[in-house]
Design an enzyme around this catalytic site. Structure first.
Site, PDB file in Angstrom:
ATOM      1  CD  GLU A  22      -2.546   2.279  -3.488  1.00  0.00           C
ATOM      2  OE1 GLU A  22      -3.692   3.077  -3.704  1.00  0.00           O
ATOM      3  OE2 GLU A  22      -2.053   2.384  -2.370  1.00  0.00           O
TER       4      GLU A  22
ATOM      5  CG  ASP B 205      -1.910   1.173   1.343  1.00  0.00           C
ATOM      6  OD1 ASP B 205      -2.583   1.357   0.601  1.00  0.00           O
ATOM      7  OD2 ASP B 205      -1.295   2.049   2.185  1.00  0.00           O
TER       8      ASP B 205
END
Length: 543
Positions: A276, A212
C-alpha cells in the site's frame, strides 16, 4: 447480443498464482462474529470461508488481527507474533489457514512495519532511557532550543508528528496517532526483528503479505522541515494536507529493505507481496518498490479509493502508468477498502447504485493487474451514515465532520435478514448496520441468478477463464467524457471492454462488429448503443 459464450477450451498460459489474481479483503472485526460479543473473529471467518470460495477468487487478504490496544483498530500492533484475544488464538489462525487452503484459497495477511503501538514491549524498553538495547529502535530527537518539536512534520491524524516523552527527555516521532510511535527502520536490528516476524507467519503457512504504509517506514535522519504544499483546489482538513511529505517518508533506502523482505519470501517459494503506497505523488515509489523482480510483486495506490468521480480519463491515466514492459512491476487495483468510503456511494446517486455497482465490478475485473474486492462489494453494499456518538474511527472523531468517515465502510457484513444483527452477530454489533443492508444480505442474494452476488461470481469466472483478462496487455482505445474503451490481448485472444460511464446514451461500435460477441454486460446494450451507466466485454467469435 447479450448471449454469453460457452467456455472455450484452449491451452492456458502459465503464470504465478498471484499474477492477475482476484483477492478478497476481509476486515476481521466486521466479517462474522462467532461468540456473540459483537466483534468479528477468526473462527467466524473460518466458518464463513465457503462464501468467499464461492466467488471464485484466488486469495483472501486479512486486515490486522494481532494484539493491539485498538486505538487504530489493529494497525497499532503491540505484538507481531500473536492473535488478539478478541479475534481468537493462534490455534484459531492455524485452523483458518487449513480451511482456506482446503478451499483453494491463498491467505495474505497485513504487516505493519512503519510503526507499532506504544504498548509494544520494544517501545516500552526504548522509552525507558537513552542507553538501553532498544534505545535507537524508534525515532527519538531532542527539542529545539525553544522546546518546540524537532521539525515541522505533521501527523496524518492531525497535529504535530512529535510527542514529548519526559522519561527520555526527548520527542518521539509518529506519522499517525501519538500511540503509534515510528520505528527506526534505518536500524539493521529493527529490520532483522521485522524479518523475524515475517518468518513467524510464513512458517505458519501464510501465502504472502500486504505491506501497510510502507512508504512511511523511513524518514530523513537530518529531520529536515517539509516544504509547504502549493495551492490546491482539494479541500484541506488536516495540517498534514498543507505540506509536501518529502522528508518524513519516502526515503531512498526503503527499496534496500524491501529487497531483504523479498529475499526472505523467495526462500519460501510461491509467496506474494503487495504494498500500500499512499500520497499524491506516489508513482515513483510504486515503481521503485516493485522494480526488477527483486522487490515487492505488486503495489496499489489511491487512484480510485478517494476519487470523487469515476471518469474515463482517470482510468486511462492510472492504468497507462503501468505498461507491460520488462523490469516494471505489476499493478494492483481497488475501488473500495476499509480506509475509503465505498465506491458505489461516492460515484452514484442512491437510485443508480445497483446498476453502478455492477458496472464498476465489470470494470474492475477487466483491468490489467491484480484486483481487490472489499467485503460487501460483491453485494453492492453502500456506505453507512454513522452518527458522531457511534463513531469509533479516531481520524473521523478528531476531524469531525470534514474528514472522510472510515467507519461507514467498516460496518458488519449482512448475512441473513431474518437473523439478529443480520446474521453477523447474536450480540450488539460494534458498529451500526446499514438501513438498506437487510435487502442485500448474502442469504437473500445467494439463490437469485439476477443478484449482484451472482453477477460477481459470473464475472470472476469469466476473468479466470480468459488469459487475456488475467495476463493480457491493456490498450486504451478511447477515453472521452463518457466513453471508456480498451482491449486486453494475448496471442490468440482479445477481449474488448466498453463502458459508458456517463448519464447519456452513447453509440460505440467496434470495427467489424460481426466479429464480436458480448460475453458479459451491464445496463442497456442494443445494436452497439449503450444506455447510461452501461458496459460490456466482448470476445471475437473466431477465438
Amino acid at each position: 447480443m447479450n448471449q454469453q459464450l460457452a467456455h472455450v477450451d484452449r491451452p492456458r498460459l502459465t503464470r504465478e498464482w498471484w499474477r492477475g489474481a482476484t483477492i478478497y479483503q476481509i476486515y476481521p472485526r466486521s466479517f462474522a462474529d462467532s461468540n456473540g460479543d459483537g466483534i468479528g473473529d477468526l473462527p467466524g471467518i473460518t466458518a464463513r470461508l465457503d462464501h468467499v470460495a464461492s466467488l471464485g477468487v484466488d486469495a483472501v487478504w486479512l486486515s490486522p488481527f494481532f494484539p493491539s490496544p485498538m486505538a487504530d483498530f489493529g494497525y497499532d500492533v503491540s505484538d507481531y507474533c500473536d492473535v488478539d484475544p478478541i479475534f481468537g488464538t493462534l490455534d484459531d489462525f492455524d485452523a483458518l489457514i487449513e480451511r482456506g487452503h482446503a478451499l483453494g484459497l491463498k491467505i495474505i495477511i497485513d504487516q505493519v512495519y512503519s510503526h507499532t503501538s506504544d504498548a509494544h514491549a520494544w517501545f516500552q524498553e526504548s522509552r525507558a532511557d537513552r542507553a538501553n538495547a532498544k534505545a535507537d529502535w524508534y525515532v527519538w530527537a531532542d527539542a529545539k532550543p525553544d522546546g518546540s518539536p524537532p521539525s515541522n512534520w505533521q501527523s496524518v491524524f492531525g497535529g504535530p508528528a512529535w510527542t514529548w516523552d519526559a522519561r527520555r527527555g526527548q520527542y518521539y516521532m509518529h506519522n499517525f496517532l501519538s500511540s503509534q510511535p515510528q520505528l527506526n527502520v534505518h536500524n539493521p536490528d529493527v529490520q532483522d526483528a521485522l524479518l523475524a516476524t515475517a518468518r513467524f507467519w510464513l512458517d505458519r503457512g501464510v501465502d504472502g503479505f500486504r505491506m501497510d504504509a510502507i512508504n512511511f517506514s523511513m524518514h530523513d535522519p537530518a529531520l529536515t522541515d517539509n516544504p509547504p504544499a502549493p495551492p490546491s483546489n482539494t479541500p484541506r482538513t488536516r495540517p498534514f494536507d498543507f505540506q509536501l511529505h518529502v522528508h518524513n517518508q519516502s526515503h531512498a533506502d526503503i527499496p534496500r529493505f524491501i529487497a531483504r523482505i523479498r529475499a526472505l519470501l523467495d526462500s519460501y517459494g510461491n509467496r506474494f507481496t503487495v504494498a500500500e503506497i499512499g500520497g499524491a505523488d506516489n508513482d515513483h515509489e510504486m515503481k521503485a518498490f516493485t522494480a526488477d523482480g527483486r522487490h515487492f510483486d505488486s503495489a496499489y495506490g489511491f487512484d480510485f479509493l478517494y476519487a470523487r468521480q469515476l471518469t474515463p480519463g482517470l482510468v486511462r491515466e492510472a492504468t497507462e502508468r503501468w505498461p507491460d514492459q520488462p523490469g516494471l512491476g505489476w499493478p494492483s487495483w481497488a475501488f473500495s477498502n476499509h480506509d475509503a468510503p465505498r465506491a458505489v456511494s461516492r460515484w452514484a446517486a442512491p437510485e443508480d447504485r445497483d446498476g453502478y455497482a455492477r458496472l464498476t465490478m465489470l470494470l474492475l475485473l477487466s483491468l490489467r493487474g491484480d484486483v481487490f474486492i472489499y467485503q460487501g462489494e460483491e453485494l453492492g453494499l453502500s456506505q453507512v451514515e454513522i452518527g458522531f456518538d457511534d463513531l469509533k474511527d479516531p481520524e473521523a472523531i478528531a476531524n469531525w465532520p470534514l474528514t472522510l468517515n472510515r467507519d461507514g465502510a467498516r460496518t458488519p457484513l449482512p448475512w441473513c435478514a431474518v437473523s439478529p444483527g443480520l446474521g453477523f452477530s447474536s450480540g450488539k454489533p460494534w458498529l451500526p448496520l446499514g438501513d438498506d443492508h437487510a435487502a442485500l444480505t448474502i442469504s437473500a442474494q445467494d439463490g437469485d441468478p439476477e443478484s449482484m452476488l451472482a453477477f460477481t461470481r459470473t464475472l470472476v469466472a469469466l476473468r479466470n477463464d480468459s488469459d487475456a483478462l488475467l495476463l493480457g496487455a491493456m490498450r486504451v482505445i478511447e477515453a472521452s467524457d463518457q466513453m471508456l474503451v480498451f482491449d486486453r490481448s494475448v496471442a490468440g485472444e482479445t477481449m474488448l471492454c466498453v463502458f459508458n460511464l456517463g448519464e447519456k446514451p452513447v453509440r460505440w461500435a467496434p470495427a467489424e462488429p460481426a466479429r464480436w460477441q458480448i460475453v458479459a454486460q451491464v445496463g442497456t446494450v442494443d445494436d452497439w448503443a449503450l444506455g447510461r451507466f452501461s458496459g460490456y466485454v466482448a470476445r471475437t467469435i473466431d477465438q
